[in-house]
Design a protein around this motif. Sequence first.
Motif, PDB file in Angstrom:
ATOM      1  N   SER A 102      19.456  50.536  35.567  1.00 20.13           N
ATOM      2  CA  SER A 102      19.452  49.155  35.071  1.00 20.13           C
ATOM      3  C   SER A 102      20.584  48.313  35.635  1.00 20.13           C
ATOM      4  CB  SER A 102      19.494  49.142  33.542  1.00 20.13           C
ATOM      5  OG  SER A 102      20.647  49.799  33.062  1.00 20.13           O
ATOM      6  N   PHE A 103      21.679  48.930  36.080  1.00 22.59           N
ATOM      7  CA  PHE A 103      22.811  48.154  36.587  1.00 22.59           C
ATOM      8  C   PHE A 103      23.625  49.019  37.530  1.00 22.59           C
ATOM      9  CE2 PHE A 103      27.225  46.704  36.335  1.00 22.59           C
ATOM     10  CZ  PHE A 103      27.100  45.335  36.514  1.00 22.59           C
ATOM     11  N   PHE A 104      23.855  48.522  38.737  1.00 24.21           N
ATOM     12  CA  PHE A 104      24.724  49.199  39.697  1.00 24.21           C
ATOM     13  C   PHE A 104      25.556  48.140  40.390  1.00 24.21           C
ATOM     14  CE2 PHE A 104      25.657  50.847  43.986  1.00 24.21           C
ATOM     15  CZ  PHE A 104      26.378  51.977  43.630  1.00 24.21           C
ATOM     16  N   TYR A 105      26.872  48.294  40.346  1.00 27.12           N
ATOM     17  CA  TYR A 105      27.804  47.343  40.938  1.00 27.12           C
ATOM     18  C   TYR A 105      28.769  48.134  41.796  1.00 27.12           C
ATOM     19  CZ  TYR A 105      31.759  44.085  41.212  1.00 27.12           C
ATOM     20  OH  TYR A 105      32.773  43.282  41.643  1.00 27.12           O
ATOM     21  N   LEU A 106      28.936  47.727  43.056  1.00 28.07           N
ATOM     22  CA  LEU A 106      29.891  48.374  43.949  1.00 28.07           C
ATOM     23  C   LEU A 106      30.704  47.290  44.631  1.00 28.07           C
ATOM     24  CD1 LEU A 106      29.396  51.408  46.173  1.00 28.07           C
ATOM     25  CD2 LEU A 106      30.437  49.363  47.144  1.00 28.07           C
ATOM     26  N   GLU A 107      32.013  47.423  44.551  1.00 31.29           N
ATOM     27  CA  GLU A 107      32.930  46.437  45.142  1.00 31.29           C
ATOM     28  C   GLU A 107      33.850  47.146  46.114  1.00 31.29           C
ATOM     29  OE1 GLU A 107      36.831  43.992  43.596  1.00 31.29           O
ATOM     30  OE2 GLU A 107      35.124  44.167  42.229  1.00 31.29           O
ATOM     31  N   PHE A 108      34.052  46.518  47.271  1.00 30.42           N
ATOM     32  CA  PHE A 108      35.028  47.024  48.229  1.00 30.42           C
ATOM     33  C   PHE A 108      36.329  46.269  48.061  1.00 30.42           C
ATOM     34  CE2 PHE A 108      31.185  48.487  50.299  1.00 30.42           C
ATOM     35  CZ  PHE A 108      31.559  49.777  50.642  1.00 30.42           C
ATOM     36  N   ARG A 109      37.416  47.024  48.097  1.00 32.21           N
ATOM     37  CA  ARG A 109      38.743  46.431  48.064  1.00 32.21           C
ATOM     38  C   ARG A 109      39.470  46.881  49.335  1.00 32.21           C
ATOM     39  NH1 ARG A 109      40.417  47.017  41.719  1.00 32.21           N
ATOM     40  NH2 ARG A 109      38.693  45.742  40.961  1.00 32.21           N
ATOM     41  N   PRO A 110      39.410  46.064  50.368  1.00 31.31           N
ATOM     42  CA  PRO A 110      40.131  46.419  51.596  1.00 31.31           C
ATOM     43  C   PRO A 110      41.628  46.504  51.307  1.00 31.31           C
ATOM     44  CG  PRO A 110      38.573  44.635  51.988  1.00 31.31           C
ATOM     45  CD  PRO A 110      38.670  44.825  50.496  1.00 31.31           C
ATOM     46  N   THR A 111      42.226  47.623  51.680  1.00 32.83           N
ATOM     47  CA  THR A 111      43.615  47.888  51.325  1.00 32.83           C
ATOM     48  C   THR A 111      44.416  48.260  52.571  1.00 32.83           C
ATOM     49  OG1 THR A 111      42.820  48.729  49.197  1.00 32.83           O
ATOM     50  CG2 THR A 111      45.088  49.269  49.801  1.00 32.83           C
ATOM     51  N   PRO A 112      45.449  47.486  52.894  1.00 32.46           N
ATOM     52  CA  PRO A 112      46.300  47.847  54.036  1.00 32.46           C
ATOM     53  C   PRO A 112      47.034  49.161  53.757  1.00 32.46           C
ATOM     54  CG  PRO A 112      46.764  45.595  53.275  1.00 32.46           C
ATOM     55  CD  PRO A 112      45.867  46.241  52.268  1.00 32.46           C
ATOM     56  N   ARG A 113      47.232  49.960  54.798  1.00 32.45           N
ATOM     57  CA  ARG A 113      47.924  51.247  54.646  1.00 32.45           C
ATOM     58  C   ARG A 113      49.351  51.051  54.119  1.00 32.45           C
ATOM     59  NH1 ARG A 113      45.348  55.330  56.997  1.00 32.45           N
ATOM     60  NH2 ARG A 113      46.985  56.501  58.008  1.00 32.45           N
ATOM     61  N   THR A 114      49.928  49.894  54.376  1.00 33.91           N
ATOM     62  CA  THR A 114      51.280  49.617  53.883  1.00 33.91           C
ATOM     63  C   THR A 114      51.308  49.410  52.376  1.00 33.91           C
ATOM     64  OG1 THR A 114      50.967  47.275  54.391  1.00 33.91           O
ATOM     65  CG2 THR A 114      52.080  48.620  56.066  1.00 33.91           C
ATOM     66  N   ASP A 115      50.137  49.223  51.755  1.00 36.88           N
ATOM     67  CA  ASP A 115      50.051  49.025  50.306  1.00 36.88           C
ATOM     68  C   ASP A 115      49.660  50.288  49.552  1.00 36.88           C
ATOM     69  OD1 ASP A 115      50.757  46.401  50.680  1.00 36.88           O
ATOM     70  OD2 ASP A 115      48.753  45.590  50.333  1.00 36.88           O
ATOM     71  N   VAL A 116      49.595  51.419  50.261  1.00 40.32           N
ATOM     72  CA  VAL A 116      49.238  52.697  49.636  1.00 40.32           C
ATOM     73  C   VAL A 116      50.463  53.606  49.697  1.00 40.32           C
ATOM     74  CG1 VAL A 116      47.755  54.740  49.762  1.00 40.32           C
ATOM     75  CG2 VAL A 116      46.817  52.472  50.286  1.00 40.32           C
ATOM     76  N   VAL A 117      50.854  54.152  48.544  1.00 37.49           N
ATOM     77  CA  VAL A 117      52.003  55.043  48.464  1.00 37.49           C
ATOM     78  C   VAL A 117      51.519  56.425  48.057  1.00 37.49           C
ATOM     79  CG1 VAL A 117      54.201  55.498  47.289  1.00 37.49           C
ATOM     80  CG2 VAL A 117      53.548  53.148  47.869  1.00 37.49           C
TER      81      VAL A 117
END
Length: 136
Positions: A102-117
């Motif tokens: 009944s409901f499927f939602y998928l969102e992409f969040r592009p994330t720079p490697r400098t913002d991942v720890v």
Amino acid sequence: MPTITINCPPLPAPRRRAAALRITRWLGDHGVRTAHAVVRFEETAENTVFSGGMPLEALPHRGTGLRHASVICCVGVDREEGFRAGLAHCVADALGVDDDTSFFYLEFRPTPRTDVVLGAGGRLRRADGAELPRPV
């Protein structure tokens, strides 16, 4: 380091493992080191997600398949449209999204490697390899 967070009603552990494995294999087939792929499941309790003011459980649903899911995919900013489209289809297929969902939602969040720890061995470093300095 792609991270996929899946919010849906409770799924049995074998079904979660099968979906995570299918997604991880797809990522591996598309150039991602599988040790860097993270698939996380979060259970959505009834009456906690609404669409148009109605709880998702009230939406029409036939069958025993997946009733609803919301998915957030954090991927590198350099990932092209073809990669994102393929990953979206892979996630939907792995979860069993079909005409009765009944409901499927998928969102992409592009994330720079400098913002991942990442943390290992007591040290923190960014995904681009730079070590984080200790605060003063």
